[in-house]
Design an enzyme around this catalytic site. Structure first.
Site, PDB file in Angstrom:
ATOM      1  N   ASP A   1      -0.572 -12.285  -0.192  1.00  0.00           N
ATOM      2  CA  ASP A   1      -1.609 -11.371  -0.689  1.00  0.00           C
ATOM      3  C   ASP A   1      -2.839 -12.147  -1.153  1.00  0.00           C
ATOM      4  O   ASP A   1      -3.976 -11.723  -0.919  1.00  0.00           O
ATOM      5  CB  ASP A   1      -1.064 -10.525  -1.846  1.00  0.00           C
ATOM      6  CG  ASP A   1      -0.152  -9.409  -1.356  1.00  0.00           C
ATOM      7  OD1 ASP A   1      -0.217  -9.082  -0.157  1.00  0.00           O
ATOM      8  OD2 ASP A   1       0.619  -8.884  -2.175  1.00  0.00           O
TER       9      ASP A   1
ATOM     10  N   ARG B   1      10.469 -11.060   3.093  1.00  0.00           N
ATOM     11  CA  ARG B   1      11.588 -10.839   2.173  1.00  0.00           C
ATOM     12  C   ARG B   1      11.719  -9.359   1.912  1.00  0.00           C
ATOM     13  O   ARG B   1      10.762  -8.713   1.497  1.00  0.00           O
ATOM     14  CB  ARG B   1      11.281 -11.504   0.825  1.00  0.00           C
ATOM     15  CG  ARG B   1      11.639 -12.889   0.730  1.00  0.00           C
ATOM     16  CD  ARG B   1      11.747 -13.378  -0.688  1.00  0.00           C
ATOM     17  NE  ARG B   1      10.861 -12.809  -1.689  1.00  0.00           N
ATOM     18  CZ  ARG B   1      10.858 -13.187  -2.940  1.00  0.00           C
ATOM     19  NH1 ARG B   1      11.693 -14.124  -3.356  1.00  0.00           N
ATOM     20  NH2 ARG B   1      10.040 -12.666  -3.812  1.00  0.00           N
TER      21      ARG B   1
ATOM     22  N   THR C   1      16.512  -6.503  -1.593  1.00  0.00           N
ATOM     23  CA  THR C   1      17.630  -7.456  -1.512  1.00  0.00           C
ATOM     24  C   THR C   1      17.160  -8.904  -1.609  1.00  0.00           C
ATOM     25  O   THR C   1      17.965  -9.809  -1.845  1.00  0.00           O
ATOM     26  CB  THR C   1      18.358  -7.310  -0.164  1.00  0.00           C
ATOM     27  OG1 THR C   1      17.440  -7.675   0.882  1.00  0.00           O
ATOM     28  CG2 THR C   1      18.816  -5.882   0.060  1.00  0.00           C
TER      29      THR C   1
ATOM     30  N   ASP D   1       1.794 -13.723  -5.420  1.00  0.00           N
ATOM     31  CA  ASP D   1       2.167 -13.500  -4.018  1.00  0.00           C
ATOM     32  C   ASP D   1       1.210 -14.282  -3.114  1.00  0.00           C
ATOM     33  O   ASP D   1       0.018 -13.949  -3.003  1.00  0.00           O
ATOM     34  CB  ASP D   1       2.110 -11.995  -3.704  1.00  0.00           C
ATOM     35  CG  ASP D   1       2.665 -11.701  -2.313  1.00  0.00           C
ATOM     36  OD1 ASP D   1       2.194 -12.331  -1.332  1.00  0.00           O
ATOM     37  OD2 ASP D   1       3.573 -10.872  -2.200  1.00  0.00           O
TER      38      ASP D   1
HETATM   39  C1  PRP Z   1       6.875 -15.135   0.726  1.00  0.00           C
HETATM   40  C2  PRP Z   1       6.629 -16.611   0.960  1.00  0.00           C
HETATM   41  C3  PRP Z   1       7.892 -17.042   1.616  1.00  0.00           C
HETATM   42  C4  PRP Z   1       8.928 -16.205   0.932  1.00  0.00           C
HETATM   43  C5  PRP Z   1       9.626 -17.032  -0.092  1.00  0.00           C
HETATM   44  O1  PRP Z   1       6.674 -14.411   1.880  1.00  0.00           O
HETATM   45  O2  PRP Z   1       5.475 -16.863   1.716  1.00  0.00           O
HETATM   46  O3  PRP Z   1       7.916 -16.846   3.007  1.00  0.00           O
HETATM   47  O4  PRP Z   1       8.227 -15.118   0.290  1.00  0.00           O
HETATM   48  O5  PRP Z   1      10.646 -16.343  -0.667  1.00  0.00           O
HETATM   49  P1  PRP Z   1      12.176 -16.766  -0.485  1.00  0.00           P
HETATM   50  O6  PRP Z   1      12.240 -18.243  -0.697  1.00  0.00           O
HETATM   51  O7  PRP Z   1      12.851 -15.991  -1.588  1.00  0.00           O
HETATM   52  O8  PRP Z   1      12.619 -16.348   0.862  1.00  0.00           O
HETATM   53  P2  PRP Z   1       6.791 -12.810   1.909  1.00  0.00           P
HETATM   54  O9  PRP Z   1       8.198 -12.408   2.171  1.00  0.00           O
HETATM   55  O10 PRP Z   1       6.159 -12.264   0.685  1.00  0.00           O
HETATM   56  O11 PRP Z   1       5.982 -12.445   3.213  1.00  0.00           O
HETATM   57  P3  PRP Z   1       4.420 -12.619   3.529  1.00  0.00           P
HETATM   58  O12 PRP Z   1       4.168 -14.111   3.677  1.00  0.00           O
HETATM   59  O13 PRP Z   1       4.287 -11.900   4.803  1.00  0.00           O
HETATM   60  O14 PRP Z   1       3.630 -12.027   2.408  1.00  0.00           O
HETATM   61  N1  URA Z   2       6.810 -15.226  -2.500  1.00  0.00           N
HETATM   62  C1  URA Z   2       5.597 -15.397  -3.062  1.00  0.00           C
HETATM   63  O1  URA Z   2       4.562 -15.200  -2.409  1.00  0.00           O
HETATM   64  N2  URA Z   2       5.549 -15.770  -4.345  1.00  0.00           N
HETATM   65  C2  URA Z   2       6.651 -16.003  -5.076  1.00  0.00           C
HETATM   66  O2  URA Z   2       6.534 -16.358  -6.263  1.00  0.00           O
HETATM   67  C3  URA Z   2       7.911 -15.820  -4.466  1.00  0.00           C
HETATM   68  C4  URA Z   2       7.964 -15.443  -3.158  1.00  0.00           C
END
Ligand code: PRP
Ligand code: URA
Length: 209
Positions: free
Chosen positions: A203, A104, A108, A200
């Site tokens: 993380d 994400r 945005t 997160d």
């Molecule tokens: C997180 C999560 C989803 C997304 C959800 O990933 O694991 O993939 O955010 O958010 P959304 O429904 O608003 O799209 P992130 O973008 O943080 O990436 P990562 O898994 O690499 O940390």
């Molecule tokens: N992605 C995450 O990892 N946590 C949230 O709460 C939303 C998006």
């Protein structure tokens, strides 16, 4: 909210509590996510078709059942979806695993696709897209769209925690997709994080913060 299955088995709810806990460290977080993925997979695969099978027991022949050669695919949304893959494969070890890399954009909140590697026989497979978090729904919709464009036979979405906004977004963009979650939380905050959520997911799984 349509097409939502809340998997409220006591073991799932109990483990989810400790997944959420800010004091749960990376190792325990990973193990709990893995366990909950197995428990959820048990429900998500409930409608797998069976066929007749005859097995010889030590006593007699038994007319019984086996899964009818269904071809499954598990597609984690990178990164955090990776934390749910092994838990699912424990129940369906012959499923193929595709990967879709999305993150994400922090400003945005729109999904950015950076990787896609999927099984070659997509038209013949039933897919489970996995990601712990369904927040705005942008990432899940983008992943589902990739599979739909390649004519996946069927697609289900499996997440630990969903925001109502994310469910609504998937319902709007992909009205036929069944969504399986352990819990639907209250809302998104101004940064697009699920409240109360678990923070997160990537993380916490991989110890990057
Ligand atoms: C997180 C999560 C989803 C997304 C959800 O990933 O694991 O993939 O955010 O958010 P959304 O429904 O608003 O799209 P992130 O973008 O943080 O990436 P990562 O898994 O690499 O940390
Ligand atoms: N992605 C995450 O990892 N946590 C949230 O709460 C939303 C998006």
């Amino acid at each position: 909210m349509k097409n939502v299955h809340v998997l409220d088995h006591p073991l799932i709810q109990h483990k989810l509590t400790f997944i959420r806990d800010v004091n749960t460290g990376n190792k325990d977080f990973r193990e709990l996510v893995d366990e909950v993925a197995t428990l959820m997979a048990y429900e998500v695969t409930r409608d797998l078709p069976l066929e007749e099978y005859v097995v010889q027991t030590p006593v007699a022949k038994a007319r019984t059942k086996v899964i009818a050669g269904k071809k499954l695919g598990v597609v984690p949304i990178l990164r955090a979806g990776l934390g749910m893959v092994d838990g699912i494969l424990r129940l369906v070890p012959h499923a193929r695993v595709g990967h879709i890399g999305l993150y994400r954009d922090p400003e945005t909140l729109s999904p950015v696709t950076y990787y896609s590697k999927l099984p070659s026989d997509i038209e013949d497979r039933d897919f489970i897209v996995v990601d712990p978090m369904l927040a705005t729904g942008g990432s899940a919709v983008a992943a589902i769209r990739i599979l739909q464009k390649l004519s996946a036979r069927s697609i289900k979405l499996m997440c630990l925690i969903a925001a109502p906004e994310g469910i609504e977004a998937v319902n709007q963009a992909c009205p036929d997709i069944e969504i399986y979650v352990a819990h639907v939380d209250q809302k998104l905050n101004d940064h697009g994080y699920i409240v109360p959520g678990l923070g997160d997911a990537g993380d916490r799984l991989f110890g990057t913060k």
